[in-house]
Motif scaffolding. Structure first.
Motif, mmCIF file in Angstrom:
data_model
loop_
_atom_site.group_PDB
_atom_site.id
_atom_site.type_symbol
_atom_site.label_atom_id
_atom_site.label_comp_id
_atom_site.label_asym_id
_atom_site.label_seq_id
_atom_site.Cartn_x
_atom_site.Cartn_y
_atom_site.Cartn_z
ATOM 1 N N GLN A 252 0.831 -1.206 0.000
ATOM 2 C CA GLN A 252 0.000 0.000 0.000
ATOM 3 C C GLN A 252 0.867 1.259 0.000
ATOM 4 O OE1 GLN A 252 -3.009 -0.017 3.079
ATOM 5 N NE2 GLN A 252 -3.502 -2.180 2.759
ATOM 6 N N GLU A 253 0.285 2.368 -0.485
ATOM 7 C CA GLU A 253 0.987 3.648 -0.538
ATOM 8 C C GLU A 253 0.445 4.597 0.524
ATOM 9 O OE1 GLU A 253 0.866 5.324 -4.429
ATOM 10 O OE2 GLU A 253 1.917 3.634 -5.377
ATOM 11 N N PHE A 254 1.376 5.399 1.089
ATOM 12 C CA PHE A 254 1.011 6.372 2.122
ATOM 13 C C PHE A 254 1.811 7.649 1.906
ATOM 14 C CE2 PHE A 254 0.369 2.183 3.965
ATOM 15 C CZ PHE A 254 -0.849 2.298 4.625
ATOM 16 N N ASN A 255 1.245 8.755 2.336
ATOM 17 C CA ASN A 255 2.003 9.994 2.417
ATOM 18 C C ASN A 255 2.723 10.039 3.758
ATOM 19 O OD1 ASN A 255 1.018 10.739 -0.062
ATOM 20 N ND2 ASN A 255 -0.460 12.234 0.731
ATOM 21 N N GLY A 256 3.917 10.649 3.737
ATOM 22 C CA GLY A 256 4.686 10.719 4.965
ATOM 23 C C GLY A 256 5.581 11.945 5.004
ATOM 24 N N VAL A 257 6.327 12.068 6.098
ATOM 25 C CA VAL A 257 7.252 13.177 6.307
ATOM 26 C C VAL A 257 8.621 12.595 6.617
ATOM 27 C CG1 VAL A 257 7.826 15.141 7.775
ATOM 28 C CG2 VAL A 257 5.453 14.715 7.157
ATOM 29 N N HIS B 192 8.035 12.623 -4.764
ATOM 30 C CA HIS B 192 8.654 13.635 -3.905
ATOM 31 C C HIS B 192 9.053 14.818 -4.766
ATOM 32 C CE1 HIS B 192 12.246 15.652 -2.190
ATOM 33 N NE2 HIS B 192 11.602 15.518 -1.051
ATOM 34 N N PRO B 193 8.765 16.054 -4.347
ATOM 35 C CA PRO B 193 8.069 16.414 -3.108
ATOM 36 C C PRO B 193 6.564 16.444 -3.309
ATOM 37 C CG PRO B 193 8.866 18.374 -4.190
ATOM 38 C CD PRO B 193 9.340 17.214 -5.034
ATOM 39 N N LEU B 194 5.829 16.513 -2.175
ATOM 40 C CA LEU B 194 4.377 16.636 -2.212
ATOM 41 C C LEU B 194 3.981 18.052 -1.831
ATOM 42 C CD1 LEU B 194 3.237 13.360 -0.364
ATOM 43 C CD2 LEU B 194 3.727 13.679 -2.798
ATOM 44 N N GLY B 195 2.868 18.506 -2.390
ATOM 45 C CA GLY B 195 2.352 19.820 -2.053
ATOM 46 C C GLY B 195 1.528 19.789 -0.783
ATOM 47 N N PRO B 196 1.003 20.939 -0.362
ATOM 48 C CA PRO B 196 0.182 21.015 0.860
ATOM 49 C C PRO B 196 -1.048 20.108 0.823
ATOM 50 C CG PRO B 196 0.815 23.210 0.115
ATOM 51 C CD PRO B 196 1.201 22.265 -0.982
ATOM 52 N N ASP B 197 -1.554 19.835 -0.416
ATOM 53 C CA ASP B 197 -2.736 18.982 -0.531
ATOM 54 C C ASP B 197 -2.390 17.501 -0.553
ATOM 55 O OD1 ASP B 197 -1.454 18.912 -2.950
ATOM 56 O OD2 ASP B 197 -3.232 19.410 -4.161
ATOM 57 N N GLY B 198 -1.087 17.181 -0.432
ATOM 58 C CA GLY B 198 -0.675 15.787 -0.448
ATOM 59 C C GLY B 198 -0.464 15.212 -1.815
ATOM 60 N N GLU B 199 -0.640 16.040 -2.861
ATOM 61 C CA GLU B 199 -0.434 15.576 -4.228
ATOM 62 C C GLU B 199 0.976 15.959 -4.688
ATOM 63 O OE1 GLU B 199 -2.481 13.675 -6.028
ATOM 64 O OE2 GLU B 199 -3.674 13.609 -4.191
ATOM 65 N N PRO B 200 1.561 15.145 -5.583
ATOM 66 C CA PRO B 200 2.922 15.449 -6.055
ATOM 67 C C PRO B 200 2.975 16.796 -6.762
ATOM 68 C CG PRO B 200 2.268 13.211 -6.655
ATOM 69 C CD PRO B 200 1.036 13.895 -6.153
ATOM 70 N N LEU B 201 4.040 17.549 -6.488
ATOM 71 C CA LEU B 201 4.277 18.779 -7.222
ATOM 72 C C LEU B 201 4.764 18.425 -8.621
ATOM 73 C CD1 LEU B 201 6.076 20.865 -4.450
ATOM 74 C CD2 LEU B 201 3.683 21.008 -5.165
ATOM 75 N N GLU B 202 4.771 19.374 -9.509
ATOM 76 C CA GLU B 202 5.190 19.126 -10.885
ATOM 77 C C GLU B 202 6.611 18.581 -10.885
ATOM 78 O OE1 GLU B 202 5.608 21.477 -15.151
ATOM 79 O OE2 GLU B 202 4.709 22.459 -13.415
ATOM 80 N N GLY B 203 6.795 17.471 -11.585
ATOM 81 C CA GLY B 203 8.124 16.839 -11.621
ATOM 82 C C GLY B 203 8.441 16.067 -10.361
ATOM 83 N N GLY B 204 7.398 15.770 -9.559
ATOM 84 C CA GLY B 204 7.641 15.139 -8.261
ATOM 85 C C GLY B 204 7.716 13.635 -8.301
ATOM 86 N N GLY B 205 7.656 13.010 -9.489
ATOM 87 C CA GLY B 205 7.800 11.565 -9.545
ATOM 88 C C GLY B 205 9.234 11.149 -9.316
ATOM 89 N N THR B 206 9.468 9.883 -9.060
ATOM 90 C CA THR B 206 10.837 9.386 -8.860
ATOM 91 C C THR B 206 11.084 8.210 -9.774
ATOM 92 O OG1 THR B 206 10.256 7.764 -7.172
ATOM 93 C CG2 THR B 206 10.685 10.001 -6.408
ATOM 94 N N ARG B 207 12.327 8.024 -10.119
ATOM 95 C CA ARG B 207 12.661 6.900 -10.992
ATOM 96 C C ARG B 207 12.385 5.580 -10.298
ATOM 97 N NH1 ARG B 207 18.016 8.484 -14.521
ATOM 98 N NH2 ARG B 207 17.269 10.505 -15.194
ATOM 99 N N SER B 208 12.625 5.564 -8.966
ATOM 100 C CA SER B 208 12.376 4.313 -8.271
ATOM 101 C C SER B 208 10.899 3.938 -8.317
ATOM 102 C CB SER B 208 12.835 4.426 -6.810
ATOM 103 O OG SER B 208 12.215 5.507 -6.166
#
Length: 775
Positions: free
Chosen positions: A645-650, A727-743
């Protein structure tokens, strides 16, 4: 009269104390140390006997035993000519050992001073937690004092929990406590029923030396995995926390009965009609403190009544010996390992409602600015008028809940008085610049089967803060009373940040355009002012986290050095003698004074208090580590059902080997290993708390928001591995532009069975010392 060339035995400042303890007293420890320092050279036992004019056989035997005890406690060591040398000087230092990565360690001195670095070679005959005397031999490359072991004073590890392995016919235990850097050899006859890979408990038969590893015997086989429901028991064993009561302790506790006898109430102030109340959490069973407040012409009168544990637990008794060994109660999810048996901790000592209880009262007169103008201490008998929870107090005063107010209508005005006082105490706290870090504590909610149903943050409101302020004022009053009366006791000391930590903090603040005022010696108010300035910044949590990590740990010491975090010049722990042994010592010191005793006659020497304070500081840290381990095991069980499962975190921690991430909403930590980040070489910046990609320039910083996938959970190892998704995520918990990762793209190609950063602990041959880089 003293003989020529000898000292006057009557000049011993602690003679009265020694005469009270012993029929034929010998010189006190303090006097022996004083005369050795005055001689400025080592003295043999015969020379000391002549110096003190001792000729009687009983006195000579008493001196021999005292010197041996002082050796055992690390006050003295003998040189090759059997001359006694005083420890805790510029050359010899005693303290407790803490293991570090790669087999090295440090010795934390009992007295204030620099930690002493111990090389892997010196650590061969030591384990984490042992006490030792070391000789300073020079400084290491980082300018730290470096030492060699002179004598091992105390062994901390009588039994060790871990995994049993066999290689080439040789059995050995890999300790579960990562700070224990040596494996324990298990001879074939000592393995019992243990099988390769089992979790076991081992009794240490032979402690390590410079030529060999520790040797042990399997005393219990837990099994292949930690059984459900035994997480707490395993954590207690791993950290060496006593859970069984010696028979004589149980007998002494039961012998007190369930009610306070009438004879014990005599000679005490009778407060049974005063509406004292206890305010605690809903699950509390041991009630240390009760409070009462009323307005006066110039402010308020506050009474803080504390359970009189010292009346029942007397020095040298089985209860006292066991309580001192435990040091404190250990609180786990769903249970507690108490410092004292339940007959006392939940029964006779606990300030339960509607029953008579013995207490010690701190009565304070507080003016309208929140300053304590006068205080006094006395023994009393009380009867709690209500057992309140924090939420009930909030409902009474803040929410004005009619049903709750009706239930407690007899004490409503006293709750209002407490809140009126709290508001001025809070203003005084802010004026003096006490530091308030807004950390999040969590509470685990269990279902009927004992499984985790949810993990949620605990709400800390003004009812919590009210009691905290009342306890702080009582603790300060106790510290100032002891200091004024010059009676030895234990203070709760919180030192200002060390120079190295301040340098790192200032470098970090410069990178984010901030500055900590106060020059080389910032005060708490400078920290508080900086936290106020960043309160509206988006990177506030990052800055507060770094400020918190620049702080030193609080400890128990007989020398009063103040409390930096609370911005107080004197502070002790007085309010929880049921669950903290230092509080019990403070109660005894206060009783000694109010009963007319002289400071020099108090039954605790300064040196004993140094050792006791260090021990209680250690048990305090041990309790925290054990509780954290048990909680992490439970959280791993909870997360094992959420693999994939996927989760948002800090990002809660940045290290050279990866990122620790705390999941939002469920407050569970796991690791993203550095090999699971983008295909890049990442540089670790310990000052900036970040990893930076050499080719891409990609940055991962402390408190950044990130989306992760739960890749693997190892319940036995208490480890959770994450893979980054965005990474990174915005205040709404959604990825910012270009926030995907290769992994994350690799993960999508591989499916949910992506390769984990860790595949479990490798078996190691006996003799290989283990590092501590990922603890």
């Amino acid at each position: 009269m003293a003989k020529k060339g000898s000292v006057d035995p009557g000049a011993d400042p602690h003679l009265a104390r020694e005469q009270e303890k012993y029929g034929n007293p010998v010189p006190s420890r303090e006097y022996i140390l004083e005369q050795l320092e005055a001689a400025a050279r080592p003295l043999a036992r015969k020379e000391l006997a002549e110096l003190f004019g001792l000729t009687d056989e009983d006195a000579l035997e008493g001196l021999r035993r005292r010197l041996r005890a002082m050796e055992r406690d690390g006050q003295l060591v003998r040189n090759r000519r059997n001359g006694y040398v005083v420890v805790d000087n510029e050359e010899l230092v005693r303290g407790r050992v803490r293991s570090g990565p790669e087999g090295w360690g440090v010795l934390r001195p009992d007295l204030p001073g620099d930690t002493v670095f111990l090389s892997p070679r010196e650590m061969r005959n030591l384990l984490h937690g042992d006490r030792a005397v070391v000789r300073i031999t020079g400084v290491d490359r980082q300018g730290r004092p470096e030492g060699e072991v002179v004598e091992v004073l105390e062994r901390a590890n009588r039994s060790i929990a871990g995994r049993y392995f066999e290689e080439s016919g040789v059995g050995f235990l890999v300790p579960d406590n990562k700070r224990l850097h040596q494996d324990v050899i298990i001879p074939p006859d000592n393995r019992g029923d243990a099988q390769d890979g089992d979790l076991v408990v081992v009794e240490v038969l032979s402690q390590p030396s410079k030529r060999r590893q520790p040797i042990g015997r399997v005393t219990e086989v837990v099994g292949r995995h930690i059984p459900e429901g035994s997480e707490i028991d395993v954590a207690a064993r791993v950290h060496g926390i006593p859970v069984e009561w010696p028979k004589e302790v149980e007998q002494e506790a039961v012998a007190f009965g369930e009610e306070v006898p009438e004879a014990a109430k005599q000679g005490r102030k009778d407060l049974r009609k005063l509406p004292l109340v206890t305010i605690d959490g809903p699950d509390a069973r041991d009630f240390d403190d009760a409070v009462y407040c009323e307005p006066t012409e110039n402010g308020w009168k506050l009474l803080v009544a504390i359970a009189d544990v010292a009346h029942y637990v007397t020095p040298g008794s089985p209860l006292d010996t066991e309580g001192a060994e435990r040091g404190n109660s250990v609180y786990f999810p769903r249970s507690v390992v108490p410092m004292l048996p339940e007959e006392l901790s939940n029964g006779l000592c606990s300030l339960n409602p509607k029953v008579d209880r013995l207490c010690m009262v701190c009565e304070m007169q507080i003016n309208r600015e929140g300053k304590v103008r006068r205080s006094r201490f006395y023994d009393a008998v009380m009867r709690s008028h209500a057992r309140l929870t924090y939420d009930e107090v909030k409902a009474i005063h803040i929410d004005r809940d009619p049903e709750v107010r009706r239930r407690y209508r007899g004490i409503l005005k006293y709750i209002d008085h407490l809140f009126s006082l709290y508001r001025v105490l809070r203003k005084d706290r802010d004026r003096r610049g006490a530091i308030d870090f807004e950390t999040t504590e969590t509470e685990i909610e269990f279902d009927s089967d004992g499984q985790i149903a949810a993990i949620h943050p605990t709400e800390r409101h003004d009812a919590h803060k009210l009691i905290e302020e009342c306890m702080v004022r009582a603790n300060v009053a106790a510290a100032r009373f002891l200091e004024r009366k010059r009676v030895p006791a234990l203070y709760r000391v919180h030192e200002p940040p060390a120079e190295e930590r301040l340098d790192n903090l200032r470098q970090f603040l410069a990178q984010v355009g901030l500055r900590l005022e106060g020059g080389d010696s910032p005060e708490p108010k400078h920290y508080a002012a900086l936290m106020q300035r960043v309160r509206s910044r988006p990177d506030r949590h990052l800055i507060e986290t770094v400020l918190l990590r620049s702080m030193m740990a609080a400890e128990y010491r007989p020398d009063n050095a103040g409390h930096f975090g609370l911005a107080l010049d004197a502070y002790t722990h007085f309010t929880s003698p049921i669950r903290r042994y230092p509080d019990l010592v403070v109660h005894r010191a206060i009783k000694h004074v109010i009963n007319g005793g002289k400071p020099a006659d108090f039954g605790y020497s300064n040196d004993y208090l140094v050792t006791l304070g260090e021990h209680c500081s250690m048990t305090d840290r041990r309790a925290e580590e054990a509780s954290r381990d048990a909680e992490m095991t439970l959280k791993c069980r909870y997360m094992a059902e959420r693999v994939g499962q996927e989760f948002n975190g800090v990002i809660s921690g940045v290290t050279s080997f990866g990122l620790f991430v705390e999941l939002e909403g469920i407050y569970v930590d796991g690791l993203i290993h550095i090999t699971n980040l983008e295909s890049d070489f990442f540089h670790f910046d310990p000052v900036g708390h970040r990893l930076t990609g050499e080719r891409t320039g990609k940055e991962y910083r402390l408190t950044d928001r990130i989306r992760v996938l739960v890749a693997r959970v190892d319940i036995d190892e208490r480890k959770i591995d994450f893979q980054p998704v965005a990474h990174p995520l915005g205040p709404d918990g959604e990825p910012l532009e270009g926030g995907g990762t290769r992994s994350s793209k690799r993960r999508q190609e591989q499916g949910k069975g992506g390769k984990s950063a860790k595949s479990g602990r490798r078996r190691r041959r006996p003799g290989r010392r283990r590092g501590d880089g990922d603890s």
